[in-house]
Design a protein around this motif. Structure first.
Motif, short mmCIF file in Angstrom:
data_model
loop_
_atom_site.label_atom_id
_atom_site.label_comp_id
_atom_site.label_asym_id
_atom_site.label_seq_id
_atom_site.Cartn_x
_atom_site.Cartn_y
_atom_site.Cartn_z
N LYS A 56 45.19 21.86 26.63
CA LYS A 56 45.95 22.81 25.82
C LYS A 56 45.73 24.24 26.30
CE LYS A 56 46.39 19.92 21.73
NZ LYS A 56 46.03 19.69 20.32
N TYR B 26 52.00 24.18 23.99
CA TYR B 26 51.57 22.78 24.00
C TYR B 26 51.93 22.14 22.67
CZ TYR B 26 47.52 24.85 21.63
OH TYR B 26 46.72 25.55 20.78
N LEU C 180 50.11 15.41 26.57
CA LEU C 180 49.57 16.69 27.04
C LEU C 180 49.51 16.75 28.56
CD1 LEU C 180 46.77 17.20 24.38
CD2 LEU C 180 48.84 18.60 24.66
#
Length: 125
Positions: free
Chosen positions: A43, A53, A62
């Motif tokens: 992130k 994110y 992610l």
């Protein structure tokens, strides 16, 4: 610097401390915290590239955002993303949770590589 990087490092420090204790629950706790460290460093990496994110615990999701933000592919992370995502909740709640020391070691290596990439990027700025 990104607050998430500091928090990721605290999760990593927890893993190192728990490994020294080596009691019957250390592996569960280590798996959870290394998953958290990887999630946070991903992130932070995405954020530092000027992207947003997702507020998600999915390492696979992610990872896609990480690559889309301009970070280079990382096969080991891509291959282990499902396992890492599962660790977020199953390491805390499932009596049947099972992981190996080898998997934990692989996850620690992934964290260290992500940290090295991020620190190199920050040093170039």
């Amino acid at each position: 610097m990104c607050l998430l990087l500091e928090k990721a490092h605290k999760d990593y420090d927890t893993v190192l401390a728990m490994q020294k204790l080596n009691d019957e629950y250390y592996l569960d706790i280590c798996c959870y915290h290394i998953q958290q460290a990887i999630e946070k460093i991903l992130k932070c990496s995405i954020e530092l590239k000027g992207e947003r994110y997702s507020y998600d615990h999915s390492i696979a999701k992610l990872y896609k955002e990480y690559v889309n933000a301009g970070w280079p592919e990382y096969k080991d992370l891509r291959m282990m993303s499902g396992t890492l995502t599962d660790w977020e909740s199953s390491s805390r709640y499932k009596d049947s949770f099972a992981a190996t020391v080898s998997q934990l070691s692989d996850a620690i290596g992934i964290y260290k590589e992500l940290e090295n990439r991020l620190l190199s990027y920050l040093n170039e700025q």
